[in-house]
Design a protein around this motif. Sequence first.
Motif, PDB file in Angstrom:
ATOM      1  N   ASP A  19     -17.492  28.121   5.406  1.00 24.06           N
ATOM      2  CA  ASP A  19     -18.845  28.549   5.792  1.00 24.06           C
ATOM      3  C   ASP A  19     -19.727  28.859   4.589  1.00 24.06           C
ATOM      4  OD1 ASP A  19     -17.885  28.297   8.312  1.00 24.06           O
ATOM      5  OD2 ASP A  19     -17.700  30.450   8.711  1.00 24.06           O
ATOM      6  N   GLN A  20     -19.199  28.592   3.394  1.00 13.82           N
ATOM      7  CA  GLN A  20     -19.938  28.981   2.191  1.00 13.82           C
ATOM      8  C   GLN A  20     -20.590  27.780   1.490  1.00 13.82           C
ATOM      9  OE1 GLN A  20     -17.940  30.527  -1.518  1.00 13.82           O
ATOM     10  NE2 GLN A  20     -18.970  32.411  -0.885  1.00 13.82           N
ATOM     11  N   ILE A  21     -21.855  27.972   1.109  1.00 19.14           N
ATOM     12  CA  ILE A  21     -22.570  26.951   0.334  1.00 19.14           C
ATOM     13  C   ILE A  21     -22.723  27.465  -1.092  1.00 19.14           C
ATOM     14  CG2 ILE A  21     -24.642  25.515   0.176  1.00 19.14           C
ATOM     15  CD1 ILE A  21     -25.264  26.160   3.044  1.00 19.14           C
ATOM     16  N   THR A  22     -22.425  26.598  -2.067  1.00 20.28           N
ATOM     17  CA  THR A  22     -22.614  26.950  -3.469  1.00 20.28           C
ATOM     18  C   THR A  22     -23.625  26.002  -4.089  1.00 20.28           C
ATOM     19  OG1 THR A  22     -20.308  27.667  -3.597  1.00 20.28           O
ATOM     20  CG2 THR A  22     -21.448  27.275  -5.690  1.00 20.28           C
ATOM     21  N   PHE A  23     -24.671  26.566  -4.640  1.00 21.42           N
ATOM     22  CA  PHE A  23     -25.664  25.777  -5.376  1.00 21.42           C
ATOM     23  C   PHE A  23     -25.411  25.995  -6.866  1.00 21.42           C
ATOM     24  CE2 PHE A  23     -27.654  26.888  -1.330  1.00 21.42           C
ATOM     25  CZ  PHE A  23     -28.226  25.688  -0.919  1.00 21.42           C
ATOM     26  N   ASP A  24     -25.052  24.937  -7.586  1.00 18.65           N
ATOM     27  CA  ASP A  24     -24.930  25.016  -9.046  1.00 18.65           C
ATOM     28  C   ASP A  24     -26.284  24.636  -9.633  1.00 18.65           C
ATOM     29  OD1 ASP A  24     -22.229  25.669  -9.088  1.00 18.65           O
ATOM     30  OD2 ASP A  24     -21.619  23.564  -8.970  1.00 18.65           O
ATOM     31  N   LEU A  25     -26.936  25.610 -10.255  1.00 18.72           N
ATOM     32  CA  LEU A  25     -28.229  25.338 -10.890  1.00 18.72           C
ATOM     33  C   LEU A  25     -27.988  24.575 -12.181  1.00 18.72           C
ATOM     34  CD1 LEU A  25     -29.711  28.905 -10.355  1.00 18.72           C
ATOM     35  CD2 LEU A  25     -29.811  26.907  -8.829  1.00 18.72           C
ATOM     36  N   MET A  60     -18.171  26.189  12.897  1.00 16.95           N
ATOM     37  CA  MET A  60     -19.494  25.923  12.343  1.00 16.95           C
ATOM     38  C   MET A  60     -19.486  24.603  11.570  1.00 16.95           C
ATOM     39  SD  MET A  60     -21.711  28.432   9.853  1.00 16.95           S
ATOM     40  CE  MET A  60     -20.830  29.847  10.447  1.00 16.95           C
ATOM     41  N   LYS A  61     -20.554  23.843  11.736  1.00 15.22           N
ATOM     42  CA  LYS A  61     -20.660  22.569  11.005  1.00 15.22           C
ATOM     43  C   LYS A  61     -21.866  22.641  10.063  1.00 15.22           C
ATOM     44  CE  LYS A  61     -21.168  17.775  11.959  1.00 15.22           C
ATOM     45  NZ  LYS A  61     -21.954  17.021  12.922  1.00 15.22           N
ATOM     46  N   ILE A  62     -21.628  22.349   8.802  1.00 13.57           N
ATOM     47  CA  ILE A  62     -22.711  22.382   7.809  1.00 13.57           C
ATOM     48  C   ILE A  62     -22.804  21.000   7.163  1.00 13.57           C
ATOM     49  CG2 ILE A  62     -23.581  23.489   5.714  1.00 13.57           C
ATOM     50  CD1 ILE A  62     -21.636  25.852   6.419  1.00 13.57           C
ATOM     51  N   SER A  63     -23.934  20.346   7.325  1.00 11.63           N
ATOM     52  CA  SER A  63     -24.104  19.029   6.702  1.00 11.63           C
ATOM     53  C   SER A  63     -24.409  19.229   5.221  1.00 11.63           C
ATOM     54  CB  SER A  63     -25.273  18.293   7.352  1.00 11.63           C
ATOM     55  OG  SER A  63     -26.494  18.909   6.984  1.00 11.63           O
ATOM     56  N   ASN A  64     -23.832  18.381   4.379  1.00  9.07           N
ATOM     57  CA  ASN A  64     -24.126  18.477   2.943  1.00  9.07           C
ATOM     58  C   ASN A  64     -24.426  17.090   2.386  1.00  9.07           C
ATOM     59  OD1 ASN A  64     -24.375  19.010   0.259  1.00  9.07           O
ATOM     60  ND2 ASN A  64     -22.209  19.518  -0.071  1.00  9.07           N
ATOM     61  N   PRO A  65     -25.703  16.764   2.213  1.00  3.88           N
ATOM     62  CA  PRO A  65     -26.045  15.433   1.716  1.00  3.88           C
ATOM     63  C   PRO A  65     -25.650  15.198   0.253  1.00  3.88           C
ATOM     64  CG  PRO A  65     -28.038  16.795   1.882  1.00  3.88           C
ATOM     65  CD  PRO A  65     -26.907  17.588   2.476  1.00  3.88           C
ATOM     66  N   TYR A  66     -25.205  16.260  -0.416  1.00  2.02           N
ATOM     67  CA  TYR A  66     -24.839  16.116  -1.837  1.00  2.02           C
ATOM     68  C   TYR A  66     -23.331  15.955  -2.019  1.00  2.02           C
ATOM     69  CZ  TYR A  66     -29.562  17.918  -2.164  1.00  2.02           C
ATOM     70  OH  TYR A  66     -30.917  18.095  -2.007  1.00  2.02           O
ATOM     71  N   ARG A 116     -22.223  22.411  -3.041  1.00  2.00           N
ATOM     72  CA  ARG A 116     -20.904  22.255  -2.441  1.00  2.00           C
ATOM     73  C   ARG A 116     -20.771  23.132  -1.207  1.00  2.00           C
ATOM     74  NH1 ARG A 116     -17.741  24.517  -6.244  1.00  2.00           N
ATOM     75  NH2 ARG A 116     -19.532  25.001  -7.572  1.00  2.00           N
ATOM     76  N   VAL A 117     -20.034  22.653  -0.245  1.00  2.49           N
ATOM     77  CA  VAL A 117     -19.773  23.437   0.963  1.00  2.49           C
ATOM     78  C   VAL A 117     -18.263  23.583   1.113  1.00  2.49           C
ATOM     79  CG1 VAL A 117     -19.954  23.512   3.482  1.00  2.49           C
ATOM     80  CG2 VAL A 117     -21.872  22.648   2.129  1.00  2.49           C
ATOM     81  N   GLU A 118     -17.806  24.846   1.217  1.00  2.00           N
ATOM     82  CA  GLU A 118     -16.395  25.104   1.488  1.00  2.00           C
ATOM     83  C   GLU A 118     -16.326  26.075   2.657  1.00  2.00           C
ATOM     84  OE1 GLU A 118     -14.502  25.108  -2.961  1.00  2.00           O
ATOM     85  OE2 GLU A 118     -16.465  25.969  -2.558  1.00  2.00           O
TER      86      GLU A 118
END
Length: 295
Positions: free
Chosen positions: A224-230, A1-7, A220-222
């Motif tokens: 298959d997991q995405i983490t949103f830090d609020l 799986m490929k997940i783009s992360n612009p951040y 952050r993407v690690e």
Amino acid sequence: MKISNPYNKQGIWLRGSFHNHTTNSDGHHPLSTVYRMYHDYDFLGISDHDLITPHEGERTIPTVFEAIEVSSSQTHMLLVNPPASLMEGYSNEFTISNYQRLSDLCIENNGLSILAHPNRFFSHYWRHEDILSMKRFNGIEVVNGDGNPEYDIAFDKWDFLLSSGRKVWGFGNDDSHVYGQEKRAWNMVLAADNTNASILSAIREGSFYVSTGYGIDAVRVEEDQITFDLRSSPLYDNMYKYVTLFGKEGRILHEETGKIKQVKYTCTGDEGYIRMAVYLEGGFGAFSQPLFVEA
Ligand SMILES: [Zn+2]
Ligand SMILES: [Zn+2]
């Protein structure tokens, strides 16, 4: 799986709005007053109707952008950093070929092309078929603060475009004309430094989010997991939050509420894209750009 992360980059967060009027068109205040309304912003665009207002005079805002709002009686389009040559033979006539030509000129000048307030139902409304006919633009205003906050919101159109396979970004702008409209909606840009070139380049890559008062510290993407830090602070950490993750066709992928600081989501691969919306109790929000998922 490929997940783009612009951040996924180093940088500093910069606050600014690209869409603001002066007395050079239908704004109520001269440029010097608009500078004072936004005195603590990191960057500001001035976008009068059908003309480019030059920046001049004293200001505390470090970075400013020339812009123009192409303003036919049907639709409006915001061009940031247009070349001076855009005004040669300029017409605001709404045909896809004219709007696309102006959009192309601006993009080729390293500028941005943004479809303005696409859901303004009483006028200046962008129809789905017209948006799809535009082949090259950077994004749409998903939040426009010009006095119609109940319907100058276009997350539905954004999901429609993203679900149609278009990689376009969501923007937040005040579209300010008068005192009281300032600082309702803005963009937080993760840029290498506070220069025109760095901000434009970060936005082209989607390294920004829209804010109406709240924020995102990191995404952050690690694997298959995405983490949103609020956005976190002793004050914010004690406030109730409502988080929704949206995917293709606006499908709700995940919801979470509470005094949370972080949201994690494990991708399954069929999301198409994932974008995050968070509201603080009281309504102030922050809206991420989409992270595209390829199975
Ligand atoms: Zn407009
Ligand atoms: Zn405007």
